[in-house]
Design a protein around this motif. Structure first.
Motif, PDB file in Angstrom:
ATOM      1  N   VAL A  88       7.421  28.815  15.159  1.00 33.49           N
ATOM      2  CA  VAL A  88       6.348  28.113  15.865  1.00 33.49           C
ATOM      3  C   VAL A  88       6.290  26.660  15.402  1.00 33.49           C
ATOM      4  N   VAL A  89       6.455  25.754  16.363  1.00 33.34           N
ATOM      5  CA  VAL A  89       6.381  24.321  16.078  1.00 33.34           C
ATOM      6  C   VAL A  89       5.619  23.635  17.204  1.00 33.34           C
TER       7      VAL A  89
ATOM      8  N   GLY B  41       6.438  17.146  14.881  1.00 28.56           N
ATOM      9  CA  GLY B  41       7.752  17.165  14.268  1.00 28.56           C
ATOM     10  C   GLY B  41       8.283  18.573  14.048  1.00 28.56           C
ATOM     11  N   LEU B  42       9.460  18.655  13.443  1.00 26.23           N
ATOM     12  CA  LEU B  42      10.141  19.931  13.237  1.00 26.23           C
ATOM     13  C   LEU B  42      10.294  20.257  11.753  1.00 26.23           C
ATOM     14  N   GLY B  43       9.251  19.927  11.005  1.00 24.72           N
ATOM     15  CA  GLY B  43       9.288  20.168   9.561  1.00 24.72           C
ATOM     16  C   GLY B  43       9.563  21.605   9.201  1.00 24.72           C
ATOM     17  N   ALA B  44       9.132  22.537  10.044  1.00 23.59           N
ATOM     18  CA  ALA B  44       9.335  23.956   9.765  1.00 23.59           C
ATOM     19  C   ALA B  44      10.818  24.330   9.764  1.00 23.59           C
ATOM     20  N   LEU B  45      11.659  23.465  10.341  1.00 25.65           N
ATOM     21  CA  LEU B  45      13.092  23.736  10.412  1.00 25.65           C
ATOM     22  C   LEU B  45      13.896  22.900   9.421  1.00 25.65           C
TER      23      LEU B  45
ATOM     24  N   GLY C  46      12.855  27.682  24.621  1.00 23.53           N
ATOM     25  CA  GLY C  46      13.286  29.081  24.654  1.00 23.53           C
ATOM     26  C   GLY C  46      12.292  30.043  25.247  1.00 23.53           C
ATOM     27  N   THR C  47      11.128  29.529  25.692  1.00 22.29           N
ATOM     28  CA  THR C  47      10.118  30.439  26.230  1.00 22.29           C
ATOM     29  C   THR C  47      10.046  30.430  27.753  1.00 22.29           C
ATOM     30  N   VAL C  48      10.583  29.389  28.390  1.00 28.95           N
ATOM     31  CA  VAL C  48      10.520  29.319  29.853  1.00 28.95           C
ATOM     32  C   VAL C  48      11.843  28.797  30.413  1.00 28.95           C
ATOM     33  N   PHE C  49      12.186  29.246  31.570  1.00 30.43           N
ATOM     34  CA  PHE C  49      13.243  28.799  32.459  1.00 30.43           C
ATOM     35  C   PHE C  49      14.546  28.457  31.745  1.00 30.43           C
ATOM     36  N   VAL C  50      14.938  27.165  31.666  1.00 29.07           N
ATOM     37  CA  VAL C  50      16.263  26.827  31.147  1.00 29.07           C
ATOM     38  C   VAL C  50      16.416  27.271  29.694  1.00 29.07           C
ATOM     39  N   GLY C  51      15.468  26.914  28.849  1.00 26.07           N
ATOM     40  CA  GLY C  51      15.567  27.289  27.445  1.00 26.07           C
ATOM     41  C   GLY C  51      15.619  28.792  27.253  1.00 26.07           C
TER      42      GLY C  51
ATOM     43  N   LYS D 290      23.055  37.674  24.470  1.00 27.34           N
ATOM     44  CA  LYS D 290      23.939  38.614  25.156  1.00 27.34           C
ATOM     45  C   LYS D 290      25.352  38.547  24.598  1.00 27.34           C
ATOM     46  N   ARG D 291      25.730  37.363  24.137  1.00 26.67           N
ATOM     47  CA  ARG D 291      27.076  37.195  23.582  1.00 26.67           C
ATOM     48  C   ARG D 291      27.145  37.483  22.089  1.00 26.67           C
ATOM     49  N   GLY D 292      26.036  37.932  21.497  1.00 23.16           N
ATOM     50  CA  GLY D 292      26.050  38.335  20.105  1.00 23.16           C
ATOM     51  C   GLY D 292      25.732  37.255  19.105  1.00 23.16           C
ATOM     52  N   HIS D 293      25.233  36.120  19.557  1.00 28.85           N
ATOM     53  CA  HIS D 293      24.900  35.043  18.634  1.00 28.85           C
ATOM     54  C   HIS D 293      23.522  35.262  18.007  1.00 28.85           C
ATOM     55  N   ASP D 294      23.313  34.637  16.868  1.00 26.16           N
ATOM     56  CA  ASP D 294      22.028  34.619  16.173  1.00 26.16           C
ATOM     57  C   ASP D 294      21.212  33.467  16.753  1.00 26.16           C
ATOM     58  N   VAL D 295      20.084  33.770  17.383  1.00 25.31           N
ATOM     59  CA  VAL D 295      19.344  32.757  18.132  1.00 25.31           C
ATOM     60  C   VAL D 295      17.964  32.537  17.533  1.00 25.31           C
ATOM     61  N   VAL D 296      17.659  31.272  17.285  1.00 23.90           N
ATOM     62  CA  VAL D 296      16.331  30.847  16.848  1.00 23.90           C
ATOM     63  C   VAL D 296      15.745  29.969  17.943  1.00 23.90           C
ATOM     64  N   CYS D 297      14.511  30.239  18.326  1.00 28.43           N
ATOM     65  CA  CYS D 297      13.802  29.414  19.302  1.00 28.43           C
ATOM     66  C   CYS D 297      12.649  28.712  18.601  1.00 28.43           C
ATOM     67  N   ALA D 298      12.563  27.409  18.767  1.00 31.55           N
ATOM     68  CA  ALA D 298      11.478  26.631  18.174  1.00 31.55           C
ATOM     69  C   ALA D 298      10.552  26.170  19.291  1.00 31.55           C
ATOM     70  N   ALA D 299       9.342  26.693  19.311  1.00 36.02           N
ATOM     71  CA  ALA D 299       8.400  26.390  20.387  1.00 36.02           C
ATOM     72  C   ALA D 299       6.990  26.706  19.921  1.00 36.02           C
ATOM     73  N   ARG D 300       6.026  26.251  20.701  1.00 34.59           N
ATOM     74  CA  ARG D 300       4.639  26.610  20.398  1.00 34.59           C
ATOM     75  C   ARG D 300       4.380  28.081  20.661  1.00 34.59           C
ATOM     76  N   GLY D 301       5.130  28.657  21.599  1.00 32.61           N
ATOM     77  CA  GLY D 301       4.917  30.049  21.960  1.00 32.61           C
ATOM     78  C   GLY D 301       3.757  30.241  22.905  1.00 32.61           C
ATOM     79  N   ALA D 302       3.266  29.143  23.484  1.00 32.91           N
ATOM     80  CA  ALA D 302       2.104  29.226  24.372  1.00 32.91           C
ATOM     81  C   ALA D 302       2.488  29.396  25.830  1.00 32.91           C
ATOM     82  N   SER D 303       3.707  29.021  26.193  1.00 34.49           N
ATOM     83  CA  SER D 303       4.108  29.041  27.599  1.00 34.49           C
ATOM     84  C   SER D 303       4.775  30.344  28.017  1.00 34.49           C
ATOM     85  N   GLY D 304       5.179  31.138  27.073  1.00 35.34           N
ATOM     86  CA  GLY D 304       5.856  32.389  27.371  1.00 35.34           C
ATOM     87  C   GLY D 304       6.438  32.968  26.100  1.00 35.34           C
ATOM     88  N   ARG D 305       7.200  34.036  26.264  1.00 33.91           N
ATOM     89  CA  ARG D 305       7.811  34.708  25.121  1.00 33.91           C
ATOM     90  C   ARG D 305       9.296  34.385  25.056  1.00 33.91           C
ATOM     91  N   VAL D 306       9.821  34.374  23.850  1.00 33.57           N
ATOM     92  CA  VAL D 306      11.263  34.214  23.695  1.00 33.57           C
ATOM     93  C   VAL D 306      11.922  35.541  24.059  1.00 33.57           C
TER      94      VAL D 306
END
Length: 329
Positions: free
Chosen positions: A46-47, A52-56, A8-13, A22-38
């Motif tokens: 932050v994962v 793993g994805l223990g935080a989720l 969710g921080t770069v390009f496709v994600g 934009k369509r009004g959905h509730d969006v969660v992005c799971a990423a390190r947050g090092a490559s860009g901003r959501v």
């Protein structure tokens, strides 16, 4: 819908998250947050997928979108989040073992799956890992799995420097060096169109495996249209024979001293997959002018004289044009 984007921080994600918001959905992005901003409005969890994805764990999502190129990451995500209502896996056209036959669809032969390596340094290793990831997603999610295989992804934020090279170069005008392969196939998809289709698939519960790609054109037609859109008056396309380019050290597709989108010999099938099933399933393709405009804006924002991952420098192009015979398209 509550949608999880693994990334969710770069390009496709990032494009998928932005479209869902934009369509009004509730969006969660799971990423390190090092490559860009959501995108603004998305929640960042932050994962580190190596851990793993223990935080989720225990979180509920109507849809999950994963773009990973690591089999173990995909398996771990499915184990943690496999009760989601819908699962999109963004694979790749590189999963196919036959790059020569034109007009293939998703029933084309695939590479052998690779489950014991995370090395994506070659098209074959990358493709084999994606095959394994696809299999894991389909096995775990069944009729809730949407597997999409894009080819060349273009548009705003493209990190590859491939497609964007041409709008930037054409915009400068003059004599533009192109490979003299005007009839070679060419195919791409704007990242915003891919993202819109992924969100639509989640909304509609679309399942199955598709080549996520736009209609086939030719390299000559594509470059001519880009020139028509952005090149100043007096621009000409100087076409050099492939053999002469190869002897002079010019590369195909990407990398240093390359002419992007010039496919390797025997790879016509790679750039000519059948887009009809995806179009019938809701994929919508925007006018080329919008993709070219966005790609050019990205190029200028990043700096037109930066070190590139694909394309010729001005000096390399001038040297080749001065040394090699060419004809004008």
């Amino acid at each position: 819908m509550r949608i999880l984007v693994l990334g969710g921080t770069v390009f496709v994600g990032h494009a998928v998250a932005a479209e869902a918001l934009k369509r009004g959905h509730d969006v969660v992005c799971a990423a390190r947050g090092a490559s860009g901003r959501v995108p603004e409005g998305a929640e960042l969890v932050v994962v580190d997928r190596e851990e793993g994805l223990g935080a989720l764990a225990g979180s509920q999502f109507d849809a999950v979108v994963d773009v990973a190129r690591n089999y173990q990451w995909v398996r771990s995500a499915l184990e943690t989040l496999g009760d989601a209502g819908h699962w999109t896996f963004v694979s790749s056209i590189n999963v196919y073992s036959d790059n020569e036959t034109a007009g293939q669809s998703t029933d084309g032969p695939l590479l052998e799956p690779i489950t014991d390596s995370a090395d994506t340094s070659t098209p074959e290793s990358y493709g084999g890992i994606k095959v394994a990831c696809e299999n894991a997603v389909r096995d775990a999610m069944g009729e809730r799995a949407f597997v999409v295989r894009p080819g060349l992804i273009t548009g705003p934020g493209d990190p590859s420097d491939r497609f964007g090279y041409w709008p930037l170069r054409m915009s400068r005008g003059g004599q533009v060096l192109v490979p003299d392969t005007p009839d070679a196939p060419s195919q791409h998809i704007d990242v915003r169109d891919l993202a819109a289709w992924i969100v639509t698939a989640a909304e509609r519960g679309l399942a199955g495996t598709f080549d996520g790609i736009g209609p086939v054109t030719t390299l000559g037609a594509l470059l001519a249209e880009i020139a028509e859109l952005v090149a100043p008056a007096g621009t000409s396309l100087a076409a050099v024979a492939p053999e002469a380019l190869a002897e002079a050290g010019a590369q195909r597709w990407s990398g240093p001293k390359s002419l992007p989108l010039w496919i390797p010999d025997g790879w016509d099938g790679f750039a000519s997959h059948d887009a009809a099933p995806a179009l019938a399933a809701g994929l919508q393709i925007r006018p080329l002018a919008e993709t070219v405009s966005a790609a050019l804006a990205t190029e200028r924002e990043r700096g037109s004289d930066r070190e590139r991952k694909a394309g010729l420098t001005a000096a390399e192009e001038a040297e080749l044009l001065g040394a090699l015979p060419h004809r004008t398209w």
